[in-house]
Design an enzyme around this catalytic site. Structure first.
Site, PDB file in Angstrom:
ATOM      1  N   GLY A  50       0.829  -1.200   0.000  1.00 57.74           N
ATOM      2  CA  GLY A  50       0.000   0.000   0.000  1.00 57.74           C
ATOM      3  C   GLY A  50       0.862   1.248   0.000  1.00 57.74           C
ATOM      4  O   GLY A  50       0.653   2.167   0.795  1.00 57.74           O
ATOM      5  N   GLU A  77      -3.014   0.724  -8.731  1.00 52.20           N
ATOM      6  CA  GLU A  77      -3.452   2.004  -9.270  1.00 52.20           C
ATOM      7  C   GLU A  77      -3.898   1.881 -10.722  1.00 52.20           C
ATOM      8  O   GLU A  77      -3.444   0.995 -11.455  1.00 52.20           O
ATOM      9  CB  GLU A  77      -2.316   3.034  -9.158  1.00 52.20           C
ATOM     10  CG  GLU A  77      -1.850   3.316  -7.730  1.00 52.20           C
ATOM     11  CD  GLU A  77      -2.906   4.028  -6.893  1.00 52.20           C
ATOM     12  OE1 GLU A  77      -3.885   4.541  -7.477  1.00 52.20           O
ATOM     13  OE2 GLU A  77      -2.741   4.069  -5.656  1.00 52.20           O
ATOM     14  N   ALA A 113      -2.558  -6.613  -4.037  1.00 56.35           N
ATOM     15  CA  ALA A 113      -1.837  -7.197  -2.901  1.00 56.35           C
ATOM     16  C   ALA A 113      -2.515  -8.448  -2.365  1.00 56.35           C
ATOM     17  O   ALA A 113      -1.862  -9.280  -1.718  1.00 56.35           O
ATOM     18  CB  ALA A 113      -1.703  -6.165  -1.779  1.00 56.35           C
ATOM     19  N   TYR A 229      -6.178   2.477  13.467  1.00 61.43           N
ATOM     20  CA  TYR A 229      -6.716   3.749  13.969  1.00 61.43           C
ATOM     21  C   TYR A 229      -7.742   3.438  15.051  1.00 61.43           C
ATOM     22  O   TYR A 229      -8.449   2.430  14.985  1.00 61.43           O
ATOM     23  CB  TYR A 229      -7.353   4.553  12.832  1.00 61.43           C
ATOM     24  CG  TYR A 229      -7.907   5.908  13.241  1.00 61.43           C
ATOM     25  CD1 TYR A 229      -7.055   6.921  13.666  1.00 61.43           C
ATOM     26  CD2 TYR A 229      -9.270   6.171  13.197  1.00 61.43           C
ATOM     27  CE1 TYR A 229      -7.545   8.169  14.038  1.00 61.43           C
ATOM     28  CE2 TYR A 229      -9.772   7.413  13.555  1.00 61.43           C
ATOM     29  CZ  TYR A 229      -8.902   8.407  13.983  1.00 61.43           C
ATOM     30  OH  TYR A 229      -9.395   9.639  14.357  1.00 61.43           O
ATOM     31  N   TYR A 239     -17.076   4.232  13.497  1.00 62.31           N
ATOM     32  CA  TYR A 239     -15.734   3.734  13.208  1.00 62.31           C
ATOM     33  C   TYR A 239     -15.321   2.616  14.174  1.00 62.31           C
ATOM     34  O   TYR A 239     -15.495   1.450  13.881  1.00 62.31           O
ATOM     35  CB  TYR A 239     -14.695   4.864  13.220  1.00 62.31           C
ATOM     36  CG  TYR A 239     -13.377   4.419  12.622  1.00 62.31           C
ATOM     37  CD1 TYR A 239     -13.118   4.605  11.272  1.00 62.31           C
ATOM     38  CD2 TYR A 239     -12.434   3.761  13.385  1.00 62.31           C
ATOM     39  CE1 TYR A 239     -11.937   4.145  10.708  1.00 62.31           C
ATOM     40  CE2 TYR A 239     -11.255   3.302  12.834  1.00 62.31           C
ATOM     41  CZ  TYR A 239     -11.008   3.501  11.494  1.00 62.31           C
ATOM     42  OH  TYR A 239      -9.841   3.035  10.942  1.00 62.31           O
ATOM     43  N   LYS A 248     -10.430  -3.808  12.660  1.00 59.24           N
ATOM     44  CA  LYS A 248      -9.209  -3.396  13.352  1.00 59.24           C
ATOM     45  C   LYS A 248      -8.936  -4.293  14.566  1.00 59.24           C
ATOM     46  O   LYS A 248      -7.777  -4.589  14.872  1.00 59.24           O
ATOM     47  CB  LYS A 248      -9.312  -1.939  13.781  1.00 59.24           C
ATOM     48  CG  LYS A 248      -9.459  -0.951  12.628  1.00 59.24           C
ATOM     49  CD  LYS A 248      -8.316  -1.047  11.643  1.00 59.24           C
ATOM     50  CE  LYS A 248      -8.433   0.004  10.539  1.00 59.24           C
ATOM     51  NZ  LYS A 248      -7.381  -0.141   9.501  1.00 59.24           N
TER      52      LYS A 248
END
Length: 398
Positions: A50, A77, A113, A229, A239, A248
């Protein structure tokens, strides 16, 4: 493709074209934030998954400039065609120039990936060029993932868990005027939550480490980190307590499992909890744009950029500075954001926001410039009236 004037067109926080010169200049500006190398250092071999956007880009640049890393960067990309290439396409071209100037043997691959074929290609390259790997930085924020072993495509969603949640979000009119809107997100179903974990959790990170270990490519003392995060209580419902947060948590559990597996070679696996930033991934999350605008209004220049945080990350990964771990063993680069005094000031402004006060309470002009800068627009020092040829090639392997 002939040279033409490239202008920002799109809707919401999604622009359809990117400005090559603006993307190049943004990389130059990021490099300017990085302290030079501190004395002679052993060159580390690093793999960044990334490497073209957000914290992955910042980590790549900090590693190249500050520590002279060799290795491989992987990104996915879109090349130029009917439209310009994606911003990450042009940022990678600029990053390759930074690597060359730094004297680094660093190759960039444009590939998925998640695919086993990509893993094979990267591992072959690492084995041939470097023999062993010292560091792996995993920074992938993808909307979907196709598992190459089952052929199943999983789609991530940004939703709360358990109950619907209404939050205020920041928008801009066509002329750049800020607007405040309430958005209600319905709760995720069990399948949606599970699919989000499959996309954004630790499964693919674990597969990378396993593939490297099976090929004997992990050097003694190997370290790997996946970027994460936590964020404020103001955004937690959508979140950290929502589907992304569940992913996460899975990432953090994966870190514990990998850390145990790496102990025989003196290795470590960690998650790095970074602070808030304006990225192409974060702008898709309801409420985050408004929150970051308020956070910047409170902190100003004390808001740490992804590059500043990435410099700290490399210092800790390379042993130049001690690991700053919390009680869960997570590396913390977000203490400046979650400082109680900062969060109290942000919460006070958050409560005071109305459609009439938004431009006073939140730094919406800064946020808009940052968002457009992700695509190479509104970058100081770039003449956007000049035609430019967007048909540029991906950097050739070194």
């Amino acid at each position: 493709m002939a040279a033409r004037v490239v202008s920002p067109t799109g809707r919401g926080f999604l622009l359809l074209d990117s400005h090559p010169a603006g993307c190049f200049r943004s990389v130059t500006d990021m490099v300017a934030q990085i302290p030079p190398k501190a004395g002679s250092q052993d060159r580390k071999v690093a793999l960044v998954i990334g490497s073209s956007a957000g914290y992955g880009l910042a980590a790549t640049l900090a590693g190249l400039v500050r520590h002279g890393i060799d290795g491989v960067g992987v990104a996915f990309e879109r090349p130029p065609g009917r439209r310009t290439g994606t911003a990450g396409w042009y940022r990678t071209i600029a990053t390759a120039a930074v690597a060359e100037e730094a004297g680094s043997d660093f190759t960039f691959l444009n590939a998925d990936a998640f695919a086993d074929t990509t893993k094979d290609e990267v591992l072959d390259l690492l084995e041939k060029r470097f023999g062993k790997l010292d560091l792996l930085v995993y920074s992938v924020a993808a909307p979907r993932r196709t598992d190459p072993r089952s052929g199943t495509t999983y789609q991530s969603v940004i939703k709360p868990l358990g109950a619907a949640h209404t939050t205020r979000t920041l928008e801009f009119d066509a002329d750049g005027t800020p607007a405040l809107r309430d958005v209600t997100a319905t709760p995720a179903g069990e399948d949606e939550a599970a699919d989000t974990v499959r996309v954004m959790g630790g499964e693919d990170w674990s597969r990378w480490v396993t593939a490297l270990a099976d090929r004997g490519l992990l050097r003694e003392g190997f370290r790997t980190v996946a970027l994460s995060y936590i964020g404020s209580s103001l955004t937690s419902a959508i979140y950290r307590d929502g589907t992304i947060g569940a992913a996460k948590v899975h990432l953090e559990r994966t870190a514990e499992e990998l850390d145990e597996r790496l102990r025989p070679i003196g290795g470590r696996a960690l998650t790095s909890v970074n602070g808030a930033a304006v990225t192409q991934a974060s702008t898709a999350i309801p409420g985050i744009a408004l929150y970051v605008s308020v956070l910047h209004a409170v902190l100003g220049d004390a808001l740490q950029s992804p590059v500043e945080q990435s410099v700290q990350l490399w210092e800790q990964l390379t042993g130049a500075a001690p690991l700053d771990l919390d009680e869960q063993g997570r590396l913390r680069l977000d203490r400046w954001e979650l400082d109680p005094a900062v969060q109290a000031a942000v919460a006070e402004r958050w409560r005071a926001i109305t459609p009439e006060t938004i431009a006073e309470v939140a730094d919406v002009a800064w946020f808009r410039a940052q968002f457009r800068g992700l695509y190479g627009f509104d970058v100081p020092g770039v003449d956007y009236s000049e035609p430019i040829d967007p048909d540029l090639d991906w950097p050739a392997p070194r």
